[in-house]
Design a protein around this motif. Structure first.
Motif, PDB file in Angstrom:
ATOM      1  N   GLY A  23      29.709  -9.961   3.054  1.00 19.95           N
ATOM      2  CA  GLY A  23      28.816  -9.260   3.947  1.00 19.95           C
ATOM      3  C   GLY A  23      27.367  -9.403   3.530  1.00 19.95           C
ATOM      4  N   ASP A  24      27.119 -10.069   2.399  1.00 15.09           N
ATOM      5  CA  ASP A  24      25.782 -10.154   1.821  1.00 15.09           C
ATOM      6  C   ASP A  24      25.034 -11.378   2.330  1.00 15.09           C
ATOM      7  OD1 ASP A  24      23.880  -9.165  -0.387  1.00 15.09           O
ATOM      8  OD2 ASP A  24      24.133 -11.296  -0.855  1.00 15.09           O
ATOM      9  N   VAL A  25      23.847 -11.188   2.872  1.00 18.20           N
ATOM     10  CA  VAL A  25      23.068 -12.283   3.447  1.00 18.20           C
ATOM     11  C   VAL A  25      22.705 -13.312   2.390  1.00 18.20           C
ATOM     12  CG1 VAL A  25      20.895 -12.894   4.574  1.00 18.20           C
ATOM     13  CG2 VAL A  25      22.162 -10.876   5.337  1.00 18.20           C
ATOM     14  N   GLU A  26      22.267 -12.860   1.230  1.00 17.06           N
ATOM     15  CA  GLU A  26      21.835 -13.795   0.200  1.00 17.06           C
ATOM     16  C   GLU A  26      23.006 -14.623  -0.343  1.00 17.06           C
ATOM     17  OE1 GLU A  26      19.636 -16.079  -2.254  1.00 17.06           O
ATOM     18  OE2 GLU A  26      18.980 -14.808  -0.573  1.00 17.06           O
ATOM     19  N   GLU A  27      24.164 -14.012  -0.504  1.00 17.18           N
ATOM     20  CA  GLU A  27      25.320 -14.767  -0.960  1.00 17.18           C
ATOM     21  C   GLU A  27      25.726 -15.803   0.074  1.00 17.18           C
ATOM     22  OE1 GLU A  27      29.938 -14.253  -2.532  1.00 17.18           O
ATOM     23  OE2 GLU A  27      28.817 -12.490  -1.864  1.00 17.18           O
ATOM     24  N   ALA A  28      25.713 -15.421   1.351  1.00 18.79           N
ATOM     25  CA  ALA A  28      26.056 -16.376   2.400  1.00 18.79           C
ATOM     26  C   ALA A  28      25.078 -17.550   2.400  1.00 18.79           C
ATOM     27  CB  ALA A  28      26.068 -15.686   3.762  1.00 18.79           C
ATOM     28  N   ARG A  29      23.794 -17.260   2.264  1.00 22.30           N
ATOM     29  CA  ARG A  29      22.797 -18.338   2.223  1.00 22.30           C
ATOM     30  C   ARG A  29      23.060 -19.267   1.044  1.00 22.30           C
ATOM     31  NH1 ARG A  29      19.080 -20.279  -0.465  1.00 22.30           N
ATOM     32  NH2 ARG A  29      19.368 -18.696  -2.066  1.00 22.30           N
TER      33      ARG A  29
END
Length: 335
Positions: A23-29
């Protein structure tokens, strides 16, 4: 790379190859950057994602199934060393290239987008958007095109920003990618047969080069007319136009103007399957598309199968499961 067990999606394409649930934007990026290309990722209002990535890679191409599960925008600099192709399966996306000069809205099973090595781009996803996300390194794709043309490719392949996935060459591109994905998902499939996998990946490269207009398309069409069997191209076009009719091998041979034996040999040599298997593959893709977009209250598996020419439900279900890794009823329930 972390896989979060709170997000099981066992029926997704490439589900056995999940590398991201977050759910984390930075991890997905970070994860998507590692697999594909550097980019910036923003969610609307900084809201959490339901991001998922299943992916398999080879030297010729990277094939992934990607979901963000929220309004999300990717901003990409020029890709430099690769071409990037998204085929939208559900939901919608909006993509731009060349500082916004090229713009397209994609929708599920209707079209997709190509991003170029030399151009900046953006892609905005709706929460419902799911896509095949593919990376094609420049070297293998441009060498493959050079092999088809009979000479080296001296400049970037300037693909159109979008393609039509509903008919003709674009539909064949989608079918080729689905076939590759289904074979990867199938136990004892292409992952256990490297030579066969390489051949299917080469077919996907050819389908891309024929399915999306580009700066070499006119030359490729002239070359294809000389070097590729007219009988195969003519038959594939006939199948696309008449797939809801009775298509025996003898009828296909008459449409191509050859004997049934010649037709079978040509398909085995150039497509890697029989004419009947190709017809079945196209029909399975049509059923799959109907079930993915249909409502369980309004659509029945039997009705869609009969509509596309499957009279034996047992054999239909068996072929469907081998191709898509699940029963047709499971596809419909996921809607």
């Amino acid at each position: 790379m972390r896989v979060d067990d709170r997000y099981p999606r066992s029926s997704e394409p490439l589900a056995r190859h999940a590398i991201m649930r977050t759910g984390d934007v930075e991890e997905a990026r970070h994860v998507v950057t590692e697999v594909y290309v550097p980019h910036e990722l923003d969610s609307l209002g900084g809201r959490p994602l339901d991001a998922r990535l299943n992916v398999v890679a080879s030297p010729k191409l990277t094939l992934g199934y990607l979901v963000y599960g929220a309004d999300a925008t990717l901003t990409l600099p020029p890709l430099r060393h690769c071409y990037h192709v998204n085929l939208t399966l559900t939901g919608t996306t909006t993509a731009t290239r060349r500082g916004g000069q090229d713009r397209v809205v994609t929708s599920g099973l209707r079209n997709g987008v190509v991003l170029l090595p030399s151009e900046d781009s953006t892609v905005s996803w709706t929460p419902e958007a799911t896509q095949y996300v593919m990376k094609f390194p420049r070297g293998p794709l441009e060498e493959h095109l050079g092999g088809l043309l009979g000479h080296p490719v001296g400049a970037t392949i300037d693909f159109d920003v979008t393609m039509d996935l509903t008919t003709g060459p674009g539909a064949r591109l989608l079918s080729a990618v689905r076939f590759l994905q289904a074979e990867i998902d199938r136990p004892d499939g292409l992952l256990d047969a490297p030579l066969a996998r390489e051949q299917v990946e080469s077919y996907v490269l050819t389908a891309l080069l024929l399915g999306v207009p580009h700066s070499y398309s006119d030359e490729l069409a002239r070359t294809s007319g000389r070097d590729q069997p007219t009988v195969v191209r003519r038959t594939m076009d006939f199948v696309e136009d008449h797939v809801d009719e009775v298509l025996s091998v003898s009828r296909l041979a008459r449409a191509a103007g050859v004997t049934a034996r010649t037709l079978q040999i040509s398909f085995a040599r150039h497509i890697g399957m029989s004419p009947s298997a190709y017809v079945r593959d196209v029909r399975l893709a049509r059923v799959h598309a109907d079930l993915e977009s249909g409502c369980p209250e309004d659509v029945s598996v039997t009705g869609r199968a009969l509509h596309w020419g499957f009279a034996n439900m047992g054999r239909f279900s068996d072929h469907y499961r081998r191709k898509y890794g699940e029963l047709p009823s499971a596809t419909l329930r996921r809607r």
